[in-house]
Design an enzyme around this catalytic site. Sequence first.
Site, mmCIF file in Angstrom:
data_model
loop_
_atom_site.group_PDB
_atom_site.id
_atom_site.type_symbol
_atom_site.label_atom_id
_atom_site.label_comp_id
_atom_site.label_asym_id
_atom_site.label_seq_id
_atom_site.Cartn_x
_atom_site.Cartn_y
_atom_site.Cartn_z
ATOM 1 N N CYS A 31 3.813 -4.077 5.499
ATOM 2 C CA CYS A 31 2.622 -3.493 4.877
ATOM 3 C C CYS A 31 1.409 -3.969 5.668
ATOM 4 C CB CYS A 31 2.544 -3.859 3.396
ATOM 5 S SG CYS A 31 2.305 -5.628 3.103
ATOM 6 N N TYR A 32 0.258 -4.045 5.041
ATOM 7 C CA TYR A 32 -0.969 -4.457 5.725
ATOM 8 C C TYR A 32 -0.982 -5.959 6.025
ATOM 9 C CZ TYR A 32 -2.548 0.039 3.954
ATOM 10 O OH TYR A 32 -2.651 1.368 3.651
#
Length: 106
Positions: free
Chosen positions: A64-65
């Site tokens: 993810c981020y």
Amino acid sequence: MSDFQRIDPIQASELLQDGAQLADIRDPQSYQQGHIPGAVRLDNDNLAQFVAAADKQTPLLVCCYHGNSSQPAAAYLASLGFNAVYSLDGGFELWRQQFPDQISHD
């Protein structure tokens, strides 16, 4: 069983070199701006198709981020029967810092 492991980018790179699958759960724009080579962008629209087509015996890395959203996603994918699921600590942002030459824009 919904167990997954958190791993750092170095461990993740080794896993990917050994043939692990990679799911990127970031939004489409972030994915297009850059992602780890070989990543499949995964969201609710293609989740069922991904799960049906995936080899559940092959390790799966979730990105993810920053490494937060990938943890519940990894737990969920593990609950669907994936044998070995990993969450990338630090997410794509830490990967980009450690491996700036390993970014795809396709």
